[in-house]
Scaffold this motif. Structure first.
Motif, PDB file in Angstrom:
ATOM      1  N   ILE A 167     -50.391  18.708  20.894  1.00 22.22           N
ATOM      2  CA  ILE A 167     -48.983  19.043  21.069  1.00 22.22           C
ATOM      3  C   ILE A 167     -48.293  17.789  21.557  1.00 22.22           C
ATOM      4  O   ILE A 167     -48.672  17.222  22.572  1.00 22.22           O
ATOM      5  CB  ILE A 167     -48.807  20.169  22.108  1.00 22.22           C
ATOM      6  CG1 ILE A 167     -49.509  21.438  21.646  1.00 22.22           C
ATOM      7  CG2 ILE A 167     -47.340  20.398  22.368  1.00 22.22           C
ATOM      8  CD1 ILE A 167     -48.731  22.211  20.624  1.00 22.22           C
ATOM      9  N   ASN A 168     -47.284  17.381  20.830  1.00 27.79           N
ATOM     10  CA  ASN A 168     -46.700  16.086  21.146  1.00 27.79           C
ATOM     11  C   ASN A 168     -45.248  16.186  21.552  1.00 27.79           C
ATOM     12  O   ASN A 168     -44.484  16.942  20.970  1.00 27.79           O
ATOM     13  CB  ASN A 168     -46.832  15.169  19.941  1.00 27.79           C
ATOM     14  CG  ASN A 168     -48.288  14.920  19.600  1.00 27.79           C
ATOM     15  OD1 ASN A 168     -49.051  14.470  20.432  1.00 27.79           O
ATOM     16  ND2 ASN A 168     -48.662  15.248  18.388  1.00 27.79           N
ATOM     17  N   GLY A 169     -44.897  15.395  22.534  1.00 31.10           N
ATOM     18  CA  GLY A 169     -43.505  15.307  22.950  1.00 31.10           C
ATOM     19  C   GLY A 169     -43.085  16.376  23.930  1.00 31.10           C
ATOM     20  O   GLY A 169     -41.906  16.608  24.124  1.00 31.10           O
ATOM     21  N   ALA A 170     -44.062  17.020  24.566  1.00 32.78           N
ATOM     22  CA  ALA A 170     -43.712  18.120  25.461  1.00 32.78           C
ATOM     23  C   ALA A 170     -43.608  17.672  26.916  1.00 32.78           C
ATOM     24  O   ALA A 170     -43.369  18.484  27.800  1.00 32.78           O
ATOM     25  CB  ALA A 170     -44.747  19.230  25.340  1.00 32.78           C
ATOM     26  N   GLU A 171     -43.759  16.370  27.126  1.00 32.05           N
ATOM     27  CA  GLU A 171     -43.814  15.884  28.510  1.00 32.05           C
ATOM     28  C   GLU A 171     -42.528  16.160  29.261  1.00 32.05           C
ATOM     29  O   GLU A 171     -42.544  16.630  30.395  1.00 32.05           O
ATOM     30  CB  GLU A 171     -44.097  14.381  28.539  1.00 32.05           C
ATOM     31  CG  GLU A 171     -45.382  13.980  27.845  1.00 32.05           C
ATOM     32  CD  GLU A 171     -45.183  13.870  26.349  1.00 32.05           C
ATOM     33  OE1 GLU A 171     -44.030  13.692  25.926  1.00 32.05           O
ATOM     34  OE2 GLU A 171     -46.177  13.999  25.614  1.00 32.05           O
ATOM     35  N   ASP A 172     -41.428  15.870  28.620  1.00 32.88           N
ATOM     36  CA  ASP A 172     -40.161  15.931  29.342  1.00 32.88           C
ATOM     37  C   ASP A 172     -39.340  17.171  28.996  1.00 32.88           C
ATOM     38  O   ASP A 172     -38.129  17.160  29.088  1.00 32.88           O
ATOM     39  CB  ASP A 172     -39.351  14.663  29.061  1.00 32.88           C
ATOM     40  CG  ASP A 172     -39.108  14.475  27.577  1.00 32.88           C
ATOM     41  OD1 ASP A 172     -39.865  15.061  26.792  1.00 32.88           O
ATOM     42  OD2 ASP A 172     -38.153  13.775  27.219  1.00 32.88           O
ATOM     43  N   LEU A 173     -40.032  18.213  28.604  1.00 30.92           N
ATOM     44  CA  LEU A 173     -39.305  19.447  28.308  1.00 30.92           C
ATOM     45  C   LEU A 173     -38.939  20.162  29.609  1.00 30.92           C
ATOM     46  O   LEU A 173     -39.703  20.155  30.567  1.00 30.92           O
ATOM     47  CB  LEU A 173     -40.163  20.368  27.441  1.00 30.92           C
ATOM     48  CG  LEU A 173     -40.382  19.949  25.990  1.00 30.92           C
ATOM     49  CD1 LEU A 173     -41.207  20.975  25.241  1.00 30.92           C
ATOM     50  CD2 LEU A 173     -39.062  19.723  25.277  1.00 30.92           C
ATOM     51  N   THR A 174     -37.772  20.783  29.597  1.00 27.83           N
ATOM     52  CA  THR A 174     -37.380  21.563  30.771  1.00 27.83           C
ATOM     53  C   THR A 174     -38.120  22.892  30.735  1.00 27.83           C
ATOM     54  O   THR A 174     -38.769  23.250  29.760  1.00 27.83           O
ATOM     55  CB  THR A 174     -35.867  21.813  30.763  1.00 27.83           C
ATOM     56  OG1 THR A 174     -35.554  22.682  29.676  1.00 27.83           O
ATOM     57  CG2 THR A 174     -35.106  20.504  30.600  1.00 27.83           C
ATOM     58  N   LEU A 209     -39.493  24.754  27.443  1.00 29.86           N
ATOM     59  CA  LEU A 209     -40.907  25.074  27.369  1.00 29.86           C
ATOM     60  C   LEU A 209     -41.100  26.547  27.015  1.00 29.86           C
ATOM     61  O   LEU A 209     -41.973  26.912  26.209  1.00 29.86           O
ATOM     62  CB  LEU A 209     -41.556  24.761  28.727  1.00 29.86           C
ATOM     63  CG  LEU A 209     -43.050  24.476  28.712  1.00 29.86           C
ATOM     64  CD1 LEU A 209     -43.349  23.319  27.768  1.00 29.86           C
ATOM     65  CD2 LEU A 209     -43.517  24.149  30.105  1.00 29.86           C
TER      66      LEU A 209
END
Lengths: 116, 116
Positions: B90-97, B101
């Motif tokens: 799963i990519n790019g989920a680091e900075d999700l609010t 999410l």
DNA sequence: AAAAAGTGTTGCTTTTAGGTTACATCCATG
DNA sequence: CATGGATGTAACCTAAAAGCAACACTTTTT
């Protein structure tokens, strides 16, 4: 002389004078032009290419990573704090197929695009 | 698919297609032009700046050091462990609010329901 | 003392990184 | 069918990187 908070130019100049070398000498050692050495030391050259930094590191016999860090290209400390925490907040993605995974990733990209 | 000996362009393209993203999508995520993405993938752009690589790493959720290594700027990242676990894909989920999410998790549930 | 050689510095030019715009094509929706 | 949107590609344009050559000044050498 705390080299910790020196700029790249100051750092290069410090190393050079420490060895009693002239700009032209280090330029010849690094196989770059002496004008480029001056521009880097003077801060005119904002972002020297990593290639040039590699040559300079070799010429000044200083670790390449130090120059890269001084140029702001890499973080000084390895800081192995990675993104393992956020991934755990995604639920139920273990058994997704490749195609489904692509859909989810695309959806994430879509969400980010919608932000602003 | 031996990732180890891929060129930077091949590597970028591999990561991009893995996520089912278009050149323009990653360009927008990375805040660079889509033509630059193409040039990097095609190998026309020989030495992208570390700043661009940093943006691309963020957009493709791949470690910055990997791209730097692929570009030949640094010697091969430590290769902690080959991250082929499903959660890591799963990519790019680091900075999700939190809200974002929740949307993603809901979307995953939706996809699974569609399976039949 | 004068020529020579070394130093840092400054225009001028070439090369390359990167963006903007336009183009051709495919695919979906009316 | 056609019209619009998304995709990849290619043609120019600007800015920054980097080298070249000449400059003024100091130090060495003869």
């Amino acid at each position: 002389m705390d080299i910790g908070k020196m700029s790249l130019g100051e750092y290069i100049q410090y190393l050079r004078k420490e060895k009693g070398l002239s700009m032209r000498q280090v330029a010849e050692l690094a196989k770059i032009s002496h004008t480029e050495v001056k521009r880097i030391e003077g801060g005119v050259r904002k972002q020297p290419s990593p290639q040039v930094l590699r040559f300079l590191a070799s010429a000044l016999s200083t670790p390449y990573e130090d120059l890269m860090a001084a140029a702001g290209y890499i973080d000084e400390a390895p800081t192995e704090e990675e993104n393992s925490t956020t991934a755990a907040r995604i639920n139920g993605a273990e058994d997704l197929t490749e195609d489904e995974l692509a859909q989810v990733n695309q959806y994430i990209a879509f969400i980010k695009n919608q932000r602003k």
